[in-house]
Design an enzyme around this catalytic site. Structure first.
Site, PDB file in Angstrom:
ATOM      1  N   SER A  91     -15.684  10.501 -22.458  1.00 23.95           N
ATOM      2  CA  SER A  91     -15.342  10.236 -21.062  1.00 23.95           C
ATOM      3  C   SER A  91     -14.669   8.884 -20.880  1.00 23.95           C
ATOM      4  CB  SER A  91     -16.606  10.311 -20.194  1.00 23.95           C
ATOM      5  OG  SER A  91     -17.553   9.333 -20.596  1.00 23.95           O
ATOM      6  N   ASP A 102     -22.360   5.951 -20.694  1.00 25.89           N
ATOM      7  CA  ASP A 102     -22.333   5.408 -22.041  1.00 25.89           C
ATOM      8  C   ASP A 102     -20.907   5.421 -22.584  1.00 25.89           C
ATOM      9  OD1 ASP A 102     -21.929   8.075 -22.377  1.00 25.89           O
ATOM     10  OD2 ASP A 102     -23.390   8.341 -23.977  1.00 25.89           O
ATOM     11  N   ASP A 104     -18.750   6.415 -26.036  1.00 22.89           N
ATOM     12  CA  ASP A 104     -18.705   7.045 -27.357  1.00 22.89           C
ATOM     13  C   ASP A 104     -17.712   6.283 -28.228  1.00 22.89           C
ATOM     14  OD1 ASP A 104     -20.485   9.188 -26.694  1.00 22.89           O
ATOM     15  OD2 ASP A 104     -18.851  10.095 -25.560  1.00 22.89           O
ATOM     16  N   ASP A 156     -22.954   5.313 -28.285  1.00 23.23           N
ATOM     17  CA  ASP A 156     -23.148   6.198 -29.434  1.00 23.23           C
ATOM     18  C   ASP A 156     -22.090   5.833 -30.460  1.00 23.23           C
ATOM     19  OD1 ASP A 156     -25.177   7.435 -28.101  1.00 23.23           O
ATOM     20  OD2 ASP A 156     -24.047   9.238 -27.597  1.00 23.23           O
ATOM     21  N   LYS A 201     -17.221  17.489 -13.376  1.00 23.86           N
ATOM     22  CA  LYS A 201     -18.393  16.924 -14.061  1.00 23.86           C
ATOM     23  C   LYS A 201     -19.532  16.677 -13.070  1.00 23.86           C
ATOM     24  CE  LYS A 201     -17.616  13.523 -16.977  1.00 23.86           C
ATOM     25  NZ  LYS A 201     -18.183  13.856 -18.288  1.00 23.86           N
ATOM     26  N   TYR A 210     -24.836  21.225 -17.023  1.00 13.97           N
ATOM     27  CA  TYR A 210     -24.159  20.225 -17.856  1.00 13.97           C
ATOM     28  C   TYR A 210     -25.111  19.809 -18.972  1.00 13.97           C
ATOM     29  CZ  TYR A 210     -21.011  16.282 -18.897  1.00 13.97           C
ATOM     30  OH  TYR A 210     -20.124  15.412 -19.501  1.00 13.97           O
TER      31      TYR A 210
END
Length: 724
Positions: A91, A102, A104, A156, A201, A210
């Site tokens: 995202s 968060d 990625d 992450d 979303k 989701y």
């Protein structure tokens, strides 16, 4: 002014090249304002903070790679030149992240730095770094990852190294960045795509669909669907893309995969497995294939089950109806994002509780249990008496009444098949056993001594009235233990219904009877009032007469959950603008609420013919409604046929799904045979377990605590259901 796009993206030509109208631009502006109210955009300060944190992480990685290079015999000059970098995906890379989201990230290292270094020495570097906390390595995951918080930002972190031989784990790690970049390159208008994706979303999260791990769609899958819609309507603004999103995928033939581009050929001879039902028989069993656009192409919806697919399709239909009402001015964007009232939908729920001895142990244990819940859902689906197994994607922690602090709970709503009033005797031993076996025999469980002690899982059945014993009070403010008492005279209900008398206590043995003459008078009165109202609106120039919805609250019990849906509003009155009057020569019977709750199942109508449908022909239904899917000049049917041909065309171009239905049946045949064998094996148990006198609703025997450190004993769960 918008510029028309003529470039064709995707595997088919666009469905429409129409430019946005002023109303579309206005609706897009309202959509963006609504998304801002839901905090779907990051602040300027938050964006700058994220850039700062990513810079610090990148510098930390460079220092670590330099240190590892020296330890492995590289010179200082070589150690400085070998490189290593941080890349973002998900995202954040798509530009649709919001507050608190968060990041990625992917760490790409040179060939002499391997994965064991990443999960050993780099973790030590992270633990020493100021501002880094909650470092949780998960080396055994399908995509190995390190979860951490860097200055209050959750991250992450994946790992891949550049080498001649790229191992499967590195391929899966690299695919995140490559898929994200491919999606952005395959949409005609990135700004409209980003606004629309933010809206989808938010809608998916609020409607409880989701979660990739529980069998719904994850962020990548939703992005691919929105990108495909953008390809089909390349000149559309965000509000139009959102509406067309529901229009397309509510009608999509899911035997056909969703593709953003043609499948890439393996020109380099890497021989990595790709999604192809012709070669991989297991791919034919995928229920909702959404294929990633970068080699090696994979299905991003591997976990989807029959129940989760039907739930998502139902939500697509609801989304389309709401969007059409938004375009017509009858509703706003907030109605699309309305939260799902999951804990009022069903009368029976399965509760899965994962318990641990510490907060740190619970993080690992709950993640393992959650990853196996879809197995339980799949097993429940093949039970002949269960119509739907609806898993809620959110888990809940301990409540004050719990004896243990470190636990997480998940809930599965159960919808049973109708059985003409007979008592169903269900044994769910097999389903529970398969779930616990999957947890016990998983790789993380077998290889981790930390999870061998102090962890266990409980699975039990609860009724809706018992949910407050397992959920925080903020989740269920309206679900209380109560017993409704009714003694209502005609004058207290409505002066115009003089013949209605409602007395007594609502339970399983009591029905509320309504005099038919009162219903007839009420229907006539409503019709007269509706006609007068329409005439008045026509005289004043109002065009809303077609969308009037007549509602009469014959009975509104303030103690009942969902009281706004009681009475005549539950009998054929359409929420999309239909007007229905029910006149009958027979008496009507209002089915009683739940025996202990005083609530009414949302799936049941409030009024039904008094002789259980035998004299249903006596009822006369007068309906005035607009087809919610109708469009002028037959555009609706034209677009629908285009979508059908589009699915056929996409399938034909790829030659992947010509035998998908046949392969799907073949793939499920062993599972069905296993189900039949299971039913025969438990028939003796069912024969011995007799229903006790007086039992009315579903009851399950309490399961023993299922501990993964020892062989699971036979767990018998017996369900006695009185079909309603």
């Amino acid at each position: 002014m918008s510029t028309q796009t003529t470039q064709t993206l995707g595997v088919t030509s666009p469905l429409s090249l129409a430019l946005p109208k002023p109303q579309d631009v206005k609706l897009t502006k309202e959509l963006v304002e609504c998304l801002e109210r839901y905090d779907m955009f990051d602040t300027k300060e938050g964006h700058e903070h994220r850039l700062l944190v990513l810079g610090k992480l990148n510098e930390l990685v460079r220092r670590w790679i330099y240190q590892i290079s020296i330890e492995k015999g590289k010179t200082e000059n070589e150690a400085k030149e070998v490189g290593g970098n941080i890349f973002t995906f998900g995202s954040y890379r798509l530009g649709v992240h919001g507050k608190g989201a968060d990041i990625d990230t992917l760490l790409v290292a040179p060939r002499h730095v391997d994965r064991s270094d990443f999960f050993s020495s780099f973790i030590e570097v992270l633990l020493k770094e100021k501002g880094v906390s909650n470092v949780r390595p998960i080396p055994d995951a399908f995509v190995p990852v390190i979860k951490l918080e860097f200055e209050s930002i959750e991250m992450d972190l994946l790992f891949a190294r550049l080498a001649q031989t790229i191992y499967p784990k590195c391929v899966r790690s690299l695919n995140g960045c490559r898929v994200t970049d491919a999606i952005l390159s395959l949409v005609p208008n990135q700004e409209s795509f980003r606004y629309a994706l933010r809206a989808i979303k938010l809608w998916a999260k609020n409607r409880g669909i989701y979660s990739n791990v529980l069998g719904y769609l994850g962020g990548v899958s939703w992005a691919i669907l929105v990108a495909r819609t953008s390809q089909l309507y390349p000149n559309a603004v965000a509000s139009t893309i959102v509406q067309k999103f529901f229009f397309v995928f509510e009608r999509w033939d899911w035997r056909t995969p969703v593709l953003l581009k043609k499948m890439d050929e393996d020109v380099l001879g890497l021989n990595h497995p790709v999604w192809d039902p012709r070669i991989n028989p297991s791919d034919a069993s995928h229920l909702m294939p959404i294929i990633t656009p970068a080699y090696p192409q994979q299905n991003s919806t591997f976990n989807v089950t029959v129940s989760t697919r039907s739930i998502m399709i139902k939500e697509f239909k609801r989304g389309l109806e709401v969007c059409e009402d938004i375009v017509a001015g009858r509703k706003g964007w907030d109605d699309l994002f309305e939260l799902l009232a999951f804990f009022t939908l069903y009368k029976h729920y399965i509760v899965i509780c994962a318990k641990a001895s510490s907060a740190e142990q619970l993080k690992k244990w709950s993640g393992l249990v959650e990853s196996k819940i879809r197995i339980l859902v799949s097993k429940l689906e093949i039970n002949g008496s269960i119509e739907l197994a609806h898993v809620h994607p959110e888990s809940f922690g301990a409540i004050p009444s719990d004896s243990m602090e470190h636990l997480r709970r998940w809930f599965i709503g159960l919808e049973f098949k109708k059985s003409d009033g007979e008592v169903l005797n269900l044994t769910l031993t097999y389903e529970i056993q398969m779930f616990t076996n999957a947890v016990m025999n998983s790789g993380p469980m077998m290889s981790s001594s930390e999870l061998m002690e102090g962890t266990y899982v409980e699975v039990k059945h609860v009724k809706r009235k018992e949910l407050p014993n397992y959920l925080p009070s903020t989740v269920l403010p309206s679900v209380k233990k109560r017993k409704s008492q009714l003694n209502v005279s005609a004058s207290k209900i409505n002066d115009n219904i003089g013949d209605v008398q409602i007395k007594g206590e609502l339970d399983d043995e009591t029905s509320v009877k309504i005099d038919p003459m009162a219903c007839k008078r009420l229907g006539s009165q409503l019709e007269e009032e509706s006609s007068a109202k329409r005439l008045k609106q026509q005289d004043s120039g109002s065009g809303e007469s077609q969308s009037d919805s007549l509602q009469c609250k014959l009975l509104q019990n303030e103690d009942s959950e969902g009281s706004a849906n009681n009475g005549f509003t539950r009998t054929g009155f359409s929420e999309s603008g239909s007007v229905e009057h029910v006149v009958s020569n027979d008496s009507f019977v209002m089915p009683p609420p739940d025996a202990d709750e005083g609530g009414i199942n949302n799936e049941q109508p409030c009024l039904s013919p008094g002789k259980q449908g035998q004299d249903s022909a006596a009822a006369i239904v007068i309906s005035q409604s607009l087809d919610s899917n109708s469009l002028p000049d037959g555009k609706q049917s034209t677009e629908s046929s285009q979508i059908n041909s589009l699915c056929t065309s996409a399938s034909s171009q790829q030659s992947l799904c010509l035998e998908l239905g046949k392969d799907l049946l073949a793939a499920r045949k062993p599972e069905q045979e296993a189900s039949q064998d299971r039913e025969s094996r438990v028939s003796d148990v069912d024969g011995k377990e007799k229903r006790k006198p007086g039992q009315k609703l579903a009851e399950l025997t309490d399961t023993s605590k299922l501990t993964p450190v020892a062989p699971v004993k036979k767990t018998l769960i017996q369900l006695n259901l009185k079909s309603t």
